[in-house]
Design an enzyme around this catalytic site. Structure first.
Site, short mmCIF file in Angstrom:
data_model
loop_
_atom_site.label_atom_id
_atom_site.label_comp_id
_atom_site.label_asym_id
_atom_site.label_seq_id
_atom_site.Cartn_x
_atom_site.Cartn_y
_atom_site.Cartn_z
N ASP A 1 37.90 -17.88 1.52
CA ASP A 1 37.19 -16.85 0.74
C ASP A 1 37.93 -16.51 -0.56
O ASP A 1 37.96 -15.36 -0.99
CB ASP A 1 36.98 -15.57 1.58
CG ASP A 1 36.25 -15.85 2.87
OD1 ASP A 1 35.34 -16.69 2.87
OD2 ASP A 1 36.60 -15.24 3.89
N HIS B 1 29.91 -14.01 1.55
CA HIS B 1 30.90 -13.30 2.37
C HIS B 1 30.61 -11.80 2.33
O HIS B 1 30.36 -11.24 1.25
CB HIS B 1 32.30 -13.61 1.83
CG HIS B 1 33.37 -12.94 2.63
ND1 HIS B 1 33.79 -13.43 3.85
CD2 HIS B 1 34.09 -11.81 2.41
CE1 HIS B 1 34.73 -12.63 4.34
NE2 HIS B 1 34.92 -11.64 3.49
N SER C 1 29.68 -10.77 -1.49
CA SER C 1 30.10 -11.66 -2.59
C SER C 1 29.53 -13.06 -2.37
O SER C 1 29.52 -13.55 -1.24
CB SER C 1 31.62 -11.79 -2.64
OG SER C 1 32.24 -10.54 -2.73
N ASN D 1 29.53 -20.09 -1.08
CA ASN D 1 29.61 -19.35 0.19
C ASN D 1 29.19 -17.91 -0.03
O ASN D 1 29.30 -17.39 -1.15
CB ASN D 1 31.06 -19.40 0.69
CG ASN D 1 31.23 -18.70 2.03
OD1 ASN D 1 30.41 -18.86 2.94
ND2 ASN D 1 32.29 -17.90 2.17
C1 GRF Z 1 27.23 -13.62 7.14
O1 GRF Z 1 27.63 -12.27 7.19
C2 GRF Z 1 27.96 -14.32 6.03
O2 GRF Z 1 28.24 -13.49 4.95
C3 GRF Z 1 29.24 -14.74 6.71
O3 GRF Z 1 28.83 -15.12 8.01
C4 GRF Z 1 27.68 -14.38 8.38
C5 GRF Z 1 26.66 -15.35 8.85
O4 GRF Z 1 25.53 -14.70 9.39
N1 GRF Z 1 29.90 -15.79 5.98
P1 GRF Z 1 24.22 -15.51 9.75
O5 GRF Z 1 24.62 -16.61 10.73
O6 GRF Z 1 23.65 -16.06 8.48
O7 GRF Z 1 23.29 -14.52 10.40
#
Ligand code: GRF
Length: 187
Positions: A143, A107, A134, A105
């Protein structure tokens, strides 16, 4: 050697999905799994010719039930890696067991600081001098899995949440494909 196949799980805009599609990845993104019928990421998948599996969790009686359906799709398409990119659900035991050590993932914070939703706003409002991005393995928490890579960005006095968000997104789009390639090529 046949290419490694991966799925992206997303619920929203899909800018990270797009960044992966455009990057020189060491694997093929063969499937987008989406829990939000109508999400913008589905248009991106359509334009780039990536197959989709869209489901509405409300149509299932449990997480185990819809995750079993997802797993069927993943096996059918030969997927061995799962990249979460804005997938707004906790991964359950069913998927975790089937894809142990193969779900990652991204984040927008320096974990373990600011887990969960609205991490950018939380860091901004906390008045910290830096935040970041991260990439981490998934476990049963939110997370909380082991961090694979992190990069930080400074928060400047004249930043707004929006300017900070733009910088973090640009960083995400560079970092995620890079970490994915490192992981795949090291296996
Ligand atoms: C990103 O900021 C990611 O880190 C988080 O959710 C957001 C998704 O954005 N987990 P996108 O849909 O890829 O534009």
């Amino acid at each position: 050697m046949p290419n490694v196949k991966a799925a992206v799980f997303a619920s929203g805009t899909g800018s990270n999905f797009q960044a992966m599609i455009e990057a020189d990845l060491a694997c093929d993104i063969v499937l987008l799994v989406c829990d939000k019928p109508g999400a913008a990421v589905l248009d991106r998948a359509g334009l780039s010719g990536v197959s989709t599996f869209v489901f509405d969790p409300r149509a299932f009686t449990s997480k185990a039930e819809y995750e079993a359906k997802i797993i069927e799709k993943l096996y059918e398409t030969g997927v061995t890696w799962i990249f979460l990119a804005g997938y707004m659900r906790i991964i359950g035991a069913t998927l975790l067991e089937a894809f142990e050590g193969k779900i990652i993932n991204i984040h927008p914070s320096l974990l373990p600081a600011f887990p969960g939703k609205d991490a950018i706003k939380a860091a901004y409002n906390a008045g910290v001098g830096k935040t970041g991005v991260s990439v981490h393995f998934i476990d049963e928490g939110m997370d909380t899995g082991p961090v694979i890579a992190q990069e930080s960005v400074k928060i400047f006095p004249n930043d707004t949440i929006q300017t900070l968000q733009v910088r973090l997104q640009q960083l995400e789009h560079r970092l995620y494909p890079r970490v994915i390639n490192q992981l795949i090529l090291s296996k």
